[in-house]
Design a protein around this motif. Structure first.
Motif, PDB file in Angstrom:
ATOM      1  N   LEU A 166       4.104   9.397  -8.546  1.00 32.28           N
ATOM      2  CA  LEU A 166       4.963   9.372  -9.651  1.00 32.28           C
ATOM      3  C   LEU A 166       3.784   9.705 -10.818  1.00 32.28           C
ATOM      4  O   LEU A 166       4.183  10.437 -11.784  1.00 32.28           O
ATOM      5  CB  LEU A 166       5.407   8.257  -9.981  1.00 32.28           C
ATOM      6  N   TYR A 167       2.715   9.171 -10.813  1.00 35.08           N
ATOM      7  CA  TYR A 167       1.755   9.359 -11.970  1.00 35.08           C
ATOM      8  C   TYR A 167       0.997  10.857 -11.792  1.00 35.08           C
ATOM      9  O   TYR A 167       0.650  11.271 -12.880  1.00 35.08           O
ATOM     10  CB  TYR A 167       0.779   8.310 -11.862  1.00 35.08           C
ATOM     11  N   LEU A 205       6.844   6.119   3.924  1.00 33.23           N
ATOM     12  CA  LEU A 205       7.067   7.157   2.852  1.00 33.23           C
ATOM     13  C   LEU A 205       8.297   7.898   3.060  1.00 33.23           C
ATOM     14  O   LEU A 205       9.111   7.910   1.949  1.00 33.23           O
ATOM     15  CB  LEU A 205       5.704   7.729   2.885  1.00 33.23           C
ATOM     16  N   LEU A 206       8.506   8.273   4.234  1.00 32.07           N
ATOM     17  CA  LEU A 206       9.966   8.726   4.436  1.00 32.07           C
ATOM     18  C   LEU A 206      11.007   7.929   4.055  1.00 32.07           C
ATOM     19  O   LEU A 206      12.110   8.337   3.402  1.00 32.07           O
ATOM     20  CB  LEU A 206       9.996   9.329   5.702  1.00 32.07           C
ATOM     21  N   SER A 210       0.840  -1.336  -0.080  1.00 29.61           N
ATOM     22  CA  SER A 210       0.064   0.166   0.104  1.00 29.61           C
ATOM     23  C   SER A 210       0.698   1.307   0.135  1.00 29.61           C
ATOM     24  O   SER A 210       0.452   2.149  -0.551  1.00 29.61           O
ATOM     25  CB  SER A 210      -0.918   0.159   1.113  1.00 29.61           C
ATOM     26  N   VAL A 211       2.150   1.185   0.540  1.00 31.70           N
ATOM     27  CA  VAL A 211       3.001   2.493   0.517  1.00 31.70           C
ATOM     28  C   VAL A 211       3.540   2.615  -0.811  1.00 31.70           C
ATOM     29  O   VAL A 211       3.902   3.614  -1.144  1.00 31.70           O
ATOM     30  CB  VAL A 211       4.024   2.014   1.678  1.00 31.70           C
ATOM     31  N   TYR A 212       4.030   1.377  -1.476  1.00 30.61           N
ATOM     32  CA  TYR A 212       4.558   1.579  -2.653  1.00 30.61           C
ATOM     33  C   TYR A 212       3.534   2.092  -3.700  1.00 30.61           C
ATOM     34  O   TYR A 212       3.923   3.048  -4.530  1.00 30.61           O
ATOM     35  CB  TYR A 212       5.040   0.245  -3.164  1.00 30.61           C
ATOM     36  N   LEU A 213       2.233   1.637  -3.501  1.00 28.80           N
ATOM     37  CA  LEU A 213       1.129   2.200  -4.248  1.00 28.80           C
ATOM     38  C   LEU A 213       1.120   3.836  -4.395  1.00 28.80           C
ATOM     39  O   LEU A 213       0.840   4.544  -5.229  1.00 28.80           O
ATOM     40  CB  LEU A 213      -0.261   1.471  -4.327  1.00 28.80           C
ATOM     41  N   GLN A 239      14.689   6.105  -2.481  1.00 26.11           N
ATOM     42  CA  GLN A 239      14.528   6.177  -3.983  1.00 26.11           C
ATOM     43  C   GLN A 239      15.081   7.458  -4.381  1.00 26.11           C
ATOM     44  O   GLN A 239      15.048   7.839  -5.732  1.00 26.11           O
ATOM     45  CB  GLN A 239      13.106   6.261  -4.357  1.00 26.11           C
ATOM     46  N   ASP A 240      15.816   8.222  -3.593  1.00 26.33           N
ATOM     47  CA  ASP A 240      16.313   9.601  -3.954  1.00 26.33           C
ATOM     48  C   ASP A 240      15.341  10.528  -4.369  1.00 26.33           C
ATOM     49  O   ASP A 240      15.819  11.472  -5.447  1.00 26.33           O
ATOM     50  CB  ASP A 240      17.538   9.496  -4.903  1.00 26.33           C
TER      51      ASP A 240
END
Length: 664
Positions: A552-553, A567-568, A543-546, A574-575
């Motif tokens: 991004l989208y 998310l932090l 769910s965090v990656y989504l 992921q820079d």
């Protein structure tokens, strides 16, 4: 920590400056929140509000106001009848009072007699008058405290309260309404009252498994009508007796959302609208070029047309460019009261016009009409150097708030540039847009493209099942087609989001590599991920990656207290620098005694200096309470030692300052 940082920290921790929030206009019911002991019927010049919170957002109704503080708490002031303040009773308040509500709130809307807000979990809560079903609970009763609107399967994005109805949008771009429907202000059904959310046909309805991002960026409910912005275009429906839906007033009601026709800009280019506001019978909208257009009733000067209507007949059922003193300004915000209008310019100036019976357009000409936009005498910058960031109007009242301080400077978004780079680079294409050759002519010609972007235009949607899109009927040459596609890549958000299917997330390579340098390296290299076209995510909650992919989208980051720390970590890994700044800003605003030690430990491990400095500051100010928490006791010994040294240094500084104040 430097002295300047210490100063910022203290400023954040203390009460806001007195001029962070100013209000003027009708105040008989205490809706301006300016008085503790008495109620002035009107404040004819801007007055400061004494309060203990920084205003992040606000909404002004007919006779009440809702505020959101920097940390997501809701405050209310004004008339309490029907429970519109959400304070569990019907008492009127003359200063902002905090609601007893535990969830962090993102957006608020104050209607004539009811209220609504959206939480950080994107849930909708409503309260106040309910006799027309405007609360959406299925009952025609008043509600005195915030109550969840059930039955909405998708997360809520925008909400706006009218006089006796409510309109909302979801993250998938679906529109719903509830409440009085006499003028079809909810939807086209011939039903007088709709007490639960019903679908409005502005965007197609999609099921819960279909991924789609909302293309509705603006929404405002007036008295019996609504205006929305979809892909930069204005749509309206409901009561139209004064042309407030942007159609001839011969049609008293507009039953379904219709596109409002707006004059083209120079070069016959389409105007793109970014914001809209509605009053009792008029509407005003702002374009991306800072232009202001108004339509509907001009009876009280609320369209700012001045003497123009005395000289020529102006059809105000069609949007009219509001000029006079605004022609040289770039407008960024607009707000409408019942019969007046406010706008804010990029230079920090505030203009107002319309009915001024209670000083709602300013101290000049109280009791009359301000027929053209005039600049109000509010300083561009406050006592601390901050500029006006937001304006609000409702009924016969007006407000403005200045920028509130933050420790984290969030950089400008590169989203538009990133998405347009997909077109410029023309990589990872998955379809061809073809121009068929005429009989006896050359061979077919084509342009490589991406289905996710082609889905933005209705003429291509039906052809997306295959790998070829035929554009022969619409375009005659490759240059014309290329120019159109360039604009298509530049406008609005990516339409289809990544999909979850068979325990895998199906994403678009063109989006990932344009938005993330790290993903670009992984997916365009000779690494196994690139060869297999698969990324394996085994250390992040799905769910965090989504949520990360949604950012991004769409460039929208949905943070809450449950996912913030994950998310932090992900943003750091992921820079993603801007995403990291957004998360840190959120965390600083919601930190408390229980969470601060864990935040401190994480920020030290990741090397996030601003966040760790603020955590140290917070702990030093609340050491007695923090020391009692399990998270503090779980801190490694080296961090506890570092905190102890920090506390000693702070103590010495405080002692030195006390000594410096002694007069011998």
């Amino acid at each position: 920590m430097s002295e300047s940082e210490n100063s910022i920290h203290r400023h954040l921790f203390e009460h806001p400056p007195s001029d962070q929030h100013v209000a003027w206009g009708w105040n008989k019911e205490g809706q301006l929140g300016t008085s503790i002991h008495s109620r002035q019927e009107a404040e004819t010049s801007p007055q400061t509000i004494s309060k203990v919170f920084f205003t992040r957002d606000l909404s002004v109704g007919l006779s009440h106001t809702l505020f959101i503080s920097r940390n997501g708490e809701v405050y209310a002031t004004g008339k309490g009848r029907y429970g519109r303040l959400g304070l569990s009773d019907e008492r009127t308040q003359t200063v902002p009072v905090r609601l007893s509500f535990s969830k962090r709130v993102l957006r608020v809307s104050a209607g004539s007699f009811h209220s609504a807000f959206v939480t950080e979990r994107l849930e909708l809560y409503t309260f106040g008058r309910g006799e027309s079903g405007q609360l959406g609970h299925g009952e025609l009763v008043d509600v005195l405290t915030p109550r969840l609107v059930e039955g909405l399967t998708d997360p809520v994005d925008l909400v706006s309260c009218g006089a006796d109805h409510t309109i909302l949008t979801t993250l998938k771009g679906c529109v719903y309404g509830m409440g009085a429907n006499k003028h079809h202000q909810v939807n086209e059904m011939d039903v007088a009252i709709l007490p639960t959310p019903v679908f409005v046909d502005l965007n197609p309805l999609v099921d819960s498994l279909t991924a789609r991002a909302s293309d509705i960026t603006g929404l405002s409910a007036g008295t019996g009508f609504n205006v929305a912005i979809k892909k930069g275009v204005l749509y309206a429906w409901g009561l139209n007796a004064a042309g407030q839906c942007g159609a001839s007033s011969k049609d008293e009601t507009i039953a379904r959302p219709h596109k409002i026709k707006v004059p083209s800009a120079k070069g016959n280019t389409k105007r793109i609208f970014t914001q809209v506001a509605t009053g009792m019978s008029h509407a005003v909208a702002v374009t991306e070029e800072g232009e202001v257009f108004g339509w509907g009733s001009s009876q009280h000067g609320q369209l700012g047309l001045g003497m123009m209507t005395d000289v020529v007949t102006v059809d105000t059922s069609k949007p009219v460019r509001i000029g006079e003193s605004l022609l040289a300004e770039y407008v960024i915000k607009v707000a409408c009261g019942a019969f007046h209008t406010l706008v804010l310019t990029s230079t920090g100036y505030l203009y107002s016009w319309g009915l001024n019976d209670y000083g709602q357009t300013g101290p000049e000409g109280v009791g009359g009409i301000t027929s053209v936009p005039h600049r109000m005498r509010i300083p561009q910058r406050g006592k601390d150097g901050s500029t006006i960031m937001s304006i609000a109007a409702g009924g016969r009242s007006s407000m403005a708030t200045r920028y509130y301080p933050t420790l984290v400077k969030v950089r400008e978004s590169t989203y538009d540039k990133d998405i347009h780079s997909i077109y410029l680079n023309n990589q990872h294409t998955d379809c061809k847009v073809v121009l068929r050759a005429k009989e006896g002519g050359d061979e077919d010609k084509h342009v490589n493209a991406h289905k996710i972007i082609m889905a933005r235009h209705s003429q291509f949607v039906e052809q997306l099942a295959g790998d070829t899109i035929d554009a022969t009927e619409s375009f005659t040459s490759i240059p014309d087609l290329s120019s159109f596609l360039g604009r298509l890549y530049s406008n609005n958000v990516a339409y289809s989001l990544a999909k979850v299917q068979d325990q895998a997330i199906h994403a678009h390579k063109c989006i990932l590599v344009s938005r993330s340098n790290k993903l670009k390296v992984e997916l365009e290299s000779q690494f196994q991920e690139a060869l297999n076209k698969t990324l394996y995510i085994d250390n992040v909650d799905p769910s965090v990656y989504l949520t990360f992919l949604h950012y991004l989208y769409t460039d929208k980051l949905h943070i809450d207290q449950e996912n913030a720390m994950n998310l932090l970590e992900l943003a750091h890994e992921q820079d993603m620098e801007r995403m990291l700044e957004l998360v840190q800003e959120y965390i600083i605003n919601v930190v408390d005694e229980d969470s601060v030690s864990f935040i401190y430990e994480t920020s030290m491990r990741l090397g996030l200096e601003t966040l760790s400095d603020y955590s140290e500051y917070y702990i030093s100010k609340n050491m007695d309470a923090v020391a009692q928490t399990d998270t503090f006791n779980a801190l490694p010994d080296d961090l506890k030692k570092k905190l102890s040294l920090h506390l000693v240094q702070e103590g010495k500084k405080a002692k030195g300052k006390q000594q410096n104040c002694i007069i011998n």
